[in-house]
Design an enzyme around this catalytic site. Structure first.
Site, mmCIF file in Angstrom:
data_model
loop_
_atom_site.group_PDB
_atom_site.id
_atom_site.type_symbol
_atom_site.label_atom_id
_atom_site.label_comp_id
_atom_site.label_asym_id
_atom_site.label_seq_id
_atom_site.Cartn_x
_atom_site.Cartn_y
_atom_site.Cartn_z
ATOM 1 N N ASN A 284 0.766 -1.242 0.000
ATOM 2 C CA ASN A 284 0.000 0.000 0.000
ATOM 3 C C ASN A 284 0.797 1.293 0.000
ATOM 4 O O ASN A 284 0.235 2.353 -0.255
ATOM 5 C CB ASN A 284 -0.931 0.033 1.210
ATOM 6 C CG ASN A 284 -1.917 -1.097 1.201
ATOM 7 O OD1 ASN A 284 -2.674 -1.271 0.255
ATOM 8 N ND2 ASN A 284 -1.890 -1.900 2.245
ATOM 9 N N TYR A 285 2.069 1.222 0.302
ATOM 10 C CA TYR A 285 2.807 2.473 0.464
ATOM 11 C C TYR A 285 4.005 2.645 -0.455
ATOM 12 O O TYR A 285 4.484 3.751 -0.640
ATOM 13 C CB TYR A 285 3.281 2.609 1.913
ATOM 14 C CG TYR A 285 2.150 2.935 2.846
ATOM 15 C CD1 TYR A 285 1.606 4.216 2.879
ATOM 16 C CD2 TYR A 285 1.602 1.968 3.675
ATOM 17 C CE1 TYR A 285 0.554 4.522 3.712
ATOM 18 C CE2 TYR A 285 0.543 2.265 4.526
ATOM 19 C CZ TYR A 285 0.027 3.551 4.541
ATOM 20 O OH TYR A 285 -1.015 3.847 5.357
#
Length: 726
Positions: free
Chosen positions: A683-684
DNA sequence: AGTAAGACTTGGAACAATTTTA
DNA sequence: TAAAATTGTTCCAAGTCTTACT
């Protein structure tokens, strides 16, 4: 405060600070929950209508639609234009028309899809669709073994041989998410099967036959008996309250004390069941697998615009007891069974609408192409809406993901300016601005989450940056030889503890002292700030900027820096991967992604150590042998003994390499004990950083991303070259 | 401006499948 | 070749942020 020269802190307009500091407490409200009705466990038949049939008719239709989609990019008829000004700018840079990207100069080359001729593209798509109808992919032979088994049915659609590269196409520019959407609706949880009569429930030592409704809920509890939380007061109280609602009036009057309930036979029964499941024969297991595959093929995909896309969660969540995380006030409550009557279907008007199970109706069928979900329902614990949406590999998710990283890269270009700005704001004469500036500093430096307000009593007590309370930090003028240390200790998302001691700038420290002055521990630290104020401010600093972009930005930039620092091209592949994991770990630490150490951690470390020791011994042996072979060769001086030396040398080398590998593995694992890498990876971290790194250092991408991850990041794998820079 | 609803992303744990080990 | 260890997948809760409403 003496050191703060520019302004006198006492002048700060702190207004009614103290009064609003309890705002998070003031609005307690008991949400009405929709009444429940779980008694109707109806038998359902899966409607079976021919797949190929409805496809034929729809294909043509949405091919036309796709043309419309392409036209849309000119977007002159967009009524929402004004409202979504910012967004439009963003998306325009997205769709290959960068000309008007005047203002911040934030246009980014990577965002522009390569243009390809539309007719050509359509032809290609057509061809693919046809192929997919009748032939198996030939080239993609690396297919999963599991699926080969289920090939029996002609209907099973095959993946297009050539994966659709949505990232090379135009995007929708207005709020439209799709032009055509067709799917088969959700798969419901299987109906409740009553227990066999020999599995008994006892109350106060006496056998008692429960009504089906009460029995079902009892089994939910019985299945959890081994969990610690069934001993928790809140859990038991909530459970019992909800259970009683499912009882007949007779049961209700008899069963008045949970402590007198004996679920042990039920519990044993379920344990036995799961044992039996494990002990099933191969054939039985295969049969189940095949059935699951069939359901997946039937319900697991939808057609969105021109393409067949995988659905993420096409199964409705089964009823059960709500657990929640951390100290949740609602733990133990009954999560009710979802029926077709609860379900809202979203699809296009001109598609084959999914059919509700026989004898039932959907709550509603709507055609909203401004949203991405296919199915929704309202959940009864918090009253929030749940959705069925597409898989991360889908165009609609992928585009959004890509966009997210582009936003973070735009932040990269102006982060210096923003940092200068908030540092300046630490000196502001307005309290709200100082608070905003300090909060932003935390979000930037510590990667804290924004911290929305939460309704008290509805959820566990957790906080983020804007909702920090005085009790969550301790100020240390001096600590461990450092000045101005702030000690954070609070529960963040999912009740994961954030604990950190951070040296901060003097000015920040002084500000914090000021914010904390005359407050109770349970008062808000930033009483003049909330996420909406903060985000409004960020919006002014950069188009589209919100608090969470800082997390993405700092995560990705950290990965890139760490990779540059840690890896050398001379390293071998295992060493490179260790470095990658370390870089990944640095990010996970920054984002506070923690996990409970695996239950088997100690033992598995021990095992590894044993292996390492064994390998060391083996190495010593091999070295000895090499030595003697050398000596032997010196004496004999013949070809054969020379060869022997060579092979021994090779052996030593091989073993050394193996040992190295093991040691690297041990280090990696030890360092990873309490760190969860998955979330940041998924997600990052801009996947293009990883892809570029792999290409540059000759590490196979499979070492970094597994199959699912490669599917999700297909766009990045395809487009990032080795010189990509975040 | 404040609030609630809605939509979508992010999160660790549980569970399942696969691989390794004894 | 079973069972232990490891890896991959699913589950579903809990965040963020936007929008609609008042």
């Amino acid at each position: 405060m003496s050191g703060d020269h520019s302004h006198n802190d006492s002048q700060i307009d702190s207004g009614s600070r103290h009064n609003d500091s309890h705002k998070h407490k003031d609005k307690y409200k008991d949400k009405e929950h929709k009444h429940k009705d779980h008694k109707k466990d109806k038998e359902r038949e899966k409607s079976k209508y021919s797949n190929s049939e409805h496809r034929d008719s729809s294909d043509k239709k949405h091919r036309d639609k796709d043309k419309e989609r392409l036209k849309l990019k000119d977007g002159s008829s967009d009524k929402q234009k004004d409202k979504h000004k910012e967004k439009k700018k963003e998306e325009r840079s997205f769709d290959g028309k960068p000309k008007k990207e005047k203002e911040n100069g934030f246009e980014s080359a990577e965002f522009k899809p390569k243009k390809i001729k539309t007719e050509e593209r359509e032809k290609k798509a057509k061809k693919r669709e046809q192929e997919e109808e009748d032939i198996k992919p030939k080239k993609k032979t690396k297919v999963k073994k599991g699926e080969a088994v289920t090939d029996g049915k002609k209907k099973a659609k095959k993946e297009p041989e050539e994966k659709w590269k949505w990232w090379e196409e135009e995007r929708y520019t207005d709020g439209v998410k799709w032009k055509f959407l067709e799917h088969k609706g959700p798969v419901f949880a299987p109906p409740y099967e009553p227990l066999p009569s020999n599995v008994k429930f006892y109350y106060d030592g006496k056998h008692m036959k429960l009504s089906p409704g009460a029995e079902e809920v009892a089994t939910f509890f019985a299945k959890m008996l081994d969990h610690e939380y069934t001993t928790k007061d809140v859990f038991r109280k909530n459970f019992f309250k909800d259970w009683r609602k499912e009882m007949t009036s007779e049961e209700k009057s008899k069963l008045t004390d949970l402590n007198k309930c004996d679920f042990s036979e039920m519990s044993e029964y379920f344990k036995a069941q799961s044992e039996a499941r494990k002990a099933m024969t191969k054939e039985e297991k295969l049969k189940i697998k095949a059935e699951n595959e069939r359901i997946l093929q039937e319900y697991g995909f939808c057609v969105m615009d021109n393409h067949k896309e995988r659905i993420a969660n096409f199964r409705i969540e089964p009823p059960g007891l709500f657990r929640g995380r951390g100290d949740h006030p609602k733990m133990g409550m009954l999560k009710r069974r979802i029926r077709p009557e609860d379900i809202i279907i979203n699809c296009s008007k001109d598609s084959n609408h999914p059919k509700p199970p026989p004898g039932t109706k959907w709550k509603e069928v709507r055609h909203d192409n401004k949203v991405t979900w296919l199915v929704s329902w309202t959940e009864n614990i918090q009253g929030s809406i749940k959705y069925i949406m597409l898989n991360p590999s889908s165009r609609i998710k992928g585009e959004k993901d890509w966009q997210k990283y582009e936003m973070a890269r735009r932040l990269k270009k102006c982060v210096d300016r923003i940092r200068a700005q908030y540092r300046e704001d630490w000196k502001s004469k307005e309290m709200r601005i100082r608070q905003r500036a300090v909060a932003l500093y935390f979000i930037d430096k510590l990667a804290l989450r924004a911290g929305n307000e939460k309704e008290e009593g509805e959820t566990a007590d957790t906080v983020g940056c804007c909702s920090l309370r005085v009790e969550h930090l301790t100020l240390h003028q001096e600590m461990d030889g450092q000045e101005y240390v702030v000690e954070f200790d609070f529960l963040g998302k999912d009740s994961i503890r954030y604990y950190n001691k951070v040296p901060v700038e003097k000015r920040v420290f002084k500000n914090l002292q000021l914010f904390m002055e005359d407050k109770e521990p349970e008062d808000d630290l930033f009483d003049r700030l909330n996420t909406s104020i903060l985000n409004k401010h960020l919006q002014e600093l950069m188009d589209g900027l919100t608090a969470k972009v800082f997390r993405t930005y700092n995560a990705s930039i950290t990965l890139q820096q760490q990779l540059n620092e840690l890896t050398t091209s001379e390293d071998n592949v295992p060493a490179k991967i260790l470095s990658y994991n370390r870089a990944n770990r640095a990010v996970a630490v920054l984002c506070n992604h923690q996990r409970a150490p695996p239950k088997t951690f100690e033992k598995s470390m021990q095992n590894l150590q044993t292996k390492i020791d064994a390998k060391k011994e083996q190495l010593a042996d091999a070295k000895r042998e090499l030595k003697s072979a050398k000596a032997d060769a010196k004496v004999r001086r013949d070809e054969k003994s020379k060869k022997a030396v060579e092979s021994k040398k090779k052996a030593v080398q091989r073993i050394e390499e193996q040992l190295m590998k093991l040691e690297v593995q041990a280090t990696d694992r030890e360092e990873n004990k309490q760190i969860a890498l998955g979330t940041s990876k998924l997600n990052y971290l801009d996947p293009r950083i990883s892809v570029a790194w792999c290409k540059k250092l000759g590490v196979p991408i499979e070492k970094i991303y597994n199959k699912t991850q490669r599917e999700k990041f297909a766009w990045a794998i395809d487009m990032a070259e080795k010189d990509y820079e975040f």
